[in-house]
Design a protein around this motif. Structure first.
Motif, PDB file in Angstrom:
ATOM      1  N   UNK A   1     -85.727 -15.277  47.898  1.00  0.00           N
ATOM      2  CA  UNK A   1     -85.466 -14.964  46.507  1.00  0.00           C
ATOM      3  C   UNK A   1     -85.439 -16.216  45.614  1.00  0.00           C
ATOM      4  N   UNK A   2     -84.833 -17.346  46.068  1.00  0.00           N
ATOM      5  CA  UNK A   2     -84.847 -18.538  45.213  1.00  0.00           C
ATOM      6  C   UNK A   2     -86.262 -19.004  44.859  1.00  0.00           C
ATOM      7  N   UNK A   3     -87.201 -18.854  45.786  1.00  0.00           N
ATOM      8  CA  UNK A   3     -88.579 -19.270  45.522  1.00  0.00           C
ATOM      9  C   UNK A   3     -89.201 -18.388  44.440  1.00  0.00           C
ATOM     10  N   UNK A   4     -88.925 -17.101  44.487  1.00  0.00           N
ATOM     11  CA  UNK A   4     -89.463 -16.184  43.470  1.00  0.00           C
ATOM     12  C   UNK A   4     -88.872 -16.503  42.102  1.00  0.00           C
ATOM     13  N   UNK A   5     -87.564 -16.770  42.067  1.00  0.00           N
ATOM     14  CA  UNK A   5     -86.899 -17.128  40.805  1.00  0.00           C
ATOM     15  C   UNK A   5     -87.488 -18.440  40.270  1.00  0.00           C
ATOM     16  N   UNK A   6     -87.711 -19.405  41.149  1.00  0.00           N
ATOM     17  CA  UNK A   6     -88.302 -20.680  40.736  1.00  0.00           C
ATOM     18  C   UNK A   6     -89.712 -20.464  40.184  1.00  0.00           C
ATOM     19  N   UNK A   7     -90.497 -19.627  40.838  1.00  0.00           N
ATOM     20  CA  UNK A   7     -91.846 -19.328  40.375  1.00  0.00           C
ATOM     21  C   UNK A   7     -91.826 -18.662  38.999  1.00  0.00           C
ATOM     22  N   UNK A   8     -90.988 -17.660  38.840  1.00  0.00           N
ATOM     23  CA  UNK A   8     -90.881 -16.961  37.555  1.00  0.00           C
ATOM     24  C   UNK A   8     -90.409 -17.931  36.463  1.00  0.00           C
ATOM     25  N   UNK A   9     -89.435 -18.766  36.790  1.00  0.00           N
ATOM     26  CA  UNK A   9     -88.936 -19.753  35.820  1.00  0.00           C
ATOM     27  C   UNK A   9     -90.046 -20.715  35.413  1.00  0.00           C
ATOM     28  N   UNK A  10     -90.811 -21.192  36.379  1.00  0.00           N
ATOM     29  CA  UNK A  10     -91.915 -22.111  36.093  1.00  0.00           C
ATOM     30  C   UNK A  10     -92.992 -21.468  35.237  1.00  0.00           C
ATOM     31  N   UNK A  11     -93.312 -20.233  35.544  1.00  0.00           N
ATOM     32  CA  UNK A  11     -94.326 -19.513  34.756  1.00  0.00           C
ATOM     33  C   UNK A  11     -93.829 -19.299  33.327  1.00  0.00           C
ATOM     34  N   UNK A  12     -92.566 -18.912  33.167  1.00  0.00           N
ATOM     35  CA  UNK A  12     -91.998 -18.730  31.825  1.00  0.00           C
ATOM     36  C   UNK A  12     -91.989 -20.046  31.048  1.00  0.00           C
ATOM     37  N   UNK A  13     -91.638 -21.135  31.726  1.00  0.00           N
ATOM     38  CA  UNK A  13     -91.638 -22.451  31.088  1.00  0.00           C
ATOM     39  C   UNK A  13     -93.050 -22.821  30.637  1.00  0.00           C
ATOM     40  N   UNK A  14     -94.022 -22.628  31.518  1.00  0.00           N
ATOM     41  CA  UNK A  14     -95.419 -22.921  31.177  1.00  0.00           C
ATOM     42  C   UNK A  14     -95.924 -22.069  30.023  1.00  0.00           C
ATOM     43  N   UNK A  68     -77.766 -17.473  42.594  1.00  0.00           N
ATOM     44  CA  UNK A  68     -78.367 -17.230  43.907  1.00  0.00           C
ATOM     45  C   UNK A  68     -77.615 -17.931  45.028  1.00  0.00           C
ATOM     46  N   UNK A  69     -76.414 -18.436  44.715  1.00  0.00           N
ATOM     47  CA  UNK A  69     -75.548 -19.107  45.678  1.00  0.00           C
ATOM     48  C   UNK A  69     -76.119 -20.430  46.189  1.00  0.00           C
ATOM     49  N   UNK A  70     -76.920 -21.096  45.378  1.00  0.00           N
ATOM     50  CA  UNK A  70     -77.429 -22.431  45.711  1.00  0.00           C
ATOM     51  C   UNK A  70     -76.484 -23.462  45.099  1.00  0.00           C
ATOM     52  N   UNK A  71     -76.385 -24.633  45.739  1.00  0.00           N
ATOM     53  CA  UNK A  71     -75.486 -25.655  45.196  1.00  0.00           C
ATOM     54  C   UNK A  71     -76.048 -26.201  43.875  1.00  0.00           C
ATOM     55  N   UNK A  72     -75.146 -26.558  42.971  1.00  0.00           N
ATOM     56  CA  UNK A  72     -75.528 -27.113  41.677  1.00  0.00           C
ATOM     57  C   UNK A  72     -75.307 -28.617  41.698  1.00  0.00           C
ATOM     58  N   UNK A  73     -76.253 -29.358  41.176  1.00  0.00           N
ATOM     59  CA  UNK A  73     -76.131 -30.809  41.111  1.00  0.00           C
ATOM     60  C   UNK A  73     -76.128 -31.219  39.639  1.00  0.00           C
ATOM     61  N   UNK A  74     -74.967 -31.205  39.037  1.00  0.00           N
ATOM     62  CA  UNK A  74     -74.830 -31.540  37.624  1.00  0.00           C
ATOM     63  C   UNK A  74     -74.446 -33.016  37.524  1.00  0.00           C
ATOM     64  N   UNK A  75     -75.230 -33.804  36.792  1.00  0.00           N
ATOM     65  CA  UNK A  75     -74.904 -35.228  36.651  1.00  0.00           C
ATOM     66  C   UNK A  75     -73.534 -35.418  36.006  1.00  0.00           C
TER      67      UNK A  75
END
Length: 138
Positions: A1-14, A68-75
């Motif tokens: 699922x994270x890969x699909x979300x990343x793909x959709x996010x990238x397509x929307x950004x583009x 999606x329960x992935x860790x967040x890396x906020x500076x």
């Protein structure tokens, strides 16, 4: 699922870049030409992006993990050091000279345009040089 979300996010950004005309280096250079035929559309695009990002950042910084329960890396660093200044200057020079920044570079590369491909290759070379410097400092 994270890969699909990343793909959709990238397509929307583009798509957002394309709709705003930010894939066109001439449009970026026209924004930077404040004494000539100035085009303020990049300013509008940046303002909208900053508002959306600001709202999203306020929501996300209170969380430990993503939806999606992935860790967040906020500076967390607020230090302005030599690396940050040099990197910012190099980014600005590359953007000003080429009229392309990383997002549109990937977009133009995906479209098979020589200008995007060359910029992306130069960007990758810059990242590799940075990694070499990082290794020699340790």
């Amino acid at each position: 699922m994270p890969i699909i979300i990343a793909l959709v996010s990238g397509v929307l950004f583009g798509l957002g870049l394309l709709l705003a005309g930010m894939g066109n280096p001439a449009k970026i250079l026209a924004f930077l030409d404040i004494t000539g035929n100035w085009d303020p559309s990049l300013l509008v695009t940046m303002a909208v992006a900053m508002v959306i990002s600001g709202i999203a950042f306020q929501l996300v910084k209170k969380r430990k993990t993503s939806i999606l329960n992935c860790s967040l890396q906020i500076p967390s660093s607020k230090i302005i050091d030599k690396k940050l200044v040099i990197g910012s200057v190099l980014f600005g020079l590359g953007w000003g000279l080429g009229g392309i920044c990383p997002g549109p570079a990937i977009l133009l590369t995906g479209m098979g345009l020589t200008q995007g491909i060359l910029f992306t290759l130069a960007m990758i070379a810059g990242m590799a040089i940075f990694q070499l410097f990082q290794r020699t400092e340790k």
